[in-house]
Design a protein around this motif. Sequence first.
Motif, mmCIF file in Angstrom:
data_model
loop_
_atom_site.group_PDB
_atom_site.id
_atom_site.type_symbol
_atom_site.label_atom_id
_atom_site.label_comp_id
_atom_site.label_asym_id
_atom_site.label_seq_id
_atom_site.Cartn_x
_atom_site.Cartn_y
_atom_site.Cartn_z
ATOM 1 N N GLU A 1 26.229 28.734 10.330
ATOM 2 C CA GLU A 1 26.800 27.514 10.867
ATOM 3 C C GLU A 1 28.508 27.492 10.903
ATOM 4 O O GLU A 1 29.107 27.442 11.843
ATOM 5 C CB GLU A 1 26.443 26.213 10.335
ATOM 6 N N ALA A 2 29.032 27.928 9.783
ATOM 7 C CA ALA A 2 30.519 28.132 9.881
ATOM 8 C C ALA A 2 31.119 29.334 9.966
ATOM 9 O O ALA A 2 32.107 29.789 10.049
ATOM 10 C CB ALA A 2 30.966 27.433 8.363
ATOM 11 N N LYS B 1 21.996 20.188 10.560
ATOM 12 C CA LYS B 1 23.243 21.120 11.059
ATOM 13 C C LYS B 1 24.172 20.481 12.114
ATOM 14 O O LYS B 1 24.995 21.019 12.617
ATOM 15 C CB LYS B 1 22.680 22.437 11.919
ATOM 16 N N ILE B 2 24.100 19.009 12.300
ATOM 17 C CA ILE B 2 25.057 18.303 12.860
ATOM 18 C C ILE B 2 25.879 17.423 11.927
ATOM 19 O O ILE B 2 25.314 16.623 11.359
ATOM 20 C CB ILE B 2 24.281 17.574 13.882
ATOM 21 N N VAL C 1 31.042 24.074 12.314
ATOM 22 C CA VAL C 1 29.950 23.339 12.263
ATOM 23 C C VAL C 1 29.825 22.347 13.379
ATOM 24 O O VAL C 1 30.850 21.751 13.602
ATOM 25 C CB VAL C 1 29.437 22.775 10.993
ATOM 26 N N THR C 2 28.749 22.283 14.215
ATOM 27 C CA THR C 2 28.589 21.459 15.152
ATOM 28 C C THR C 2 28.780 19.971 14.835
ATOM 29 O O THR C 2 28.204 19.563 13.777
ATOM 30 C CB THR C 2 27.168 21.530 15.950
ATOM 31 N N SER C 3 29.708 19.217 15.561
ATOM 32 C CA SER C 3 29.684 17.571 15.065
ATOM 33 C C SER C 3 28.874 16.800 16.263
ATOM 34 O O SER C 3 28.809 17.198 17.289
ATOM 35 C CB SER C 3 31.074 17.171 15.086
ATOM 36 N N GLY C 4 28.696 15.648 15.769
ATOM 37 C CA GLY C 4 27.849 14.681 16.583
ATOM 38 C C GLY C 4 27.086 13.730 15.866
ATOM 39 O O GLY C 4 27.487 13.493 14.652
ATOM 40 N N SER D 1 26.119 20.696 2.429
ATOM 41 C CA SER D 1 25.786 19.986 3.707
ATOM 42 C C SER D 1 26.801 19.540 4.765
ATOM 43 O O SER D 1 27.833 19.860 4.340
ATOM 44 C CB SER D 1 25.074 18.674 2.996
ATOM 45 N N VAL D 2 26.249 19.206 5.739
ATOM 46 C CA VAL D 2 26.889 18.370 6.691
ATOM 47 C C VAL D 2 27.356 16.946 6.115
ATOM 48 O O VAL D 2 26.777 16.473 5.095
ATOM 49 C CB VAL D 2 26.306 18.246 7.941
#
Length: 291
Positions: free
Chosen positions: A41-42, A63-64, A74-77, A106-107
């Motif tokens: 992810e990163a 993963k958000i 990493v995907t944000s939202g 973790s996110v």
Amino acid sequence: MTTSTAGRKPDWLKIKIQTNEHFNELKSMMRERNLNSVCEEAKCPNIFECWSNRTATFMILGKICTRACRFCAVTSGLPSELDLEEPQHVAQSVLEMGLKHVVITSVARDDLTDEGSSVFAQTIHAIRRLNPLTGIEVLIPDFGGRKELLRNVMDAKPDILNHNMETVERLSDHVRAKAKYRRSLALLHNAKEIIPGQKTKSGIMLGLGETAEEIVQTMRDLREVDCNILTVGQYLQPTEKHLPIIKYYTPEEFQTFKKIGMELGFSHVESGPLVRSSYHAHEQVQQAEIH
């Protein structure tokens, strides 16, 4: 749109991609169990080396990420759900991989009442049940500075408590979303208060416009809260939307910072262009125990 202002990527940052059966096996295991890794992810530059050596950093809580730090790929939202079987799936994967040391990160989950701290604890307990000899390192978010959430994780007794400063104090608010420099220092301090003798670890990225004096001051600040292990690596811009690289540091400069860190009293400093928080994590712990 932003682009690097530091010029062409130097030769020491070029990576030769090599996969083997271990890499492919681990990738298949991750997909089959619906697990995430911060390695993927990163966009970690060391994924091929680490996965080929059967080591990985598991990223729990989806993963958000609820934060949008300006350095992070990493995907944000807004996350949608939690996998209640995730702690057991991680523990089973650790068993099948035969890991001696595992890193769990973790996110950020600001949307959850306990910000995911209980899932960290459940994952630690699950790993311990199946892998009693495996060392467990957790790389945690700041939990909004709430000491009771940190205690949730600490009560599960990880071997290493890791929380990254990421950058120097002057740049912190610009680089990180919501996290605060002094709050991060307080978290590392509180970990020692909750469990005296707890090994703690932190990491910083270079290349965002910090000065050498600010880097050393960050090291001093970390030693003031008795942080034991430090990682120092080069920031690499994930996409054109992220912060630009201001400077590429040389391997020799990284070695200078390693020397300064050891002189300041860290039990181990991992410092180099491709160093990331989890890189050579097992070896970091071994070196820290020697000193």
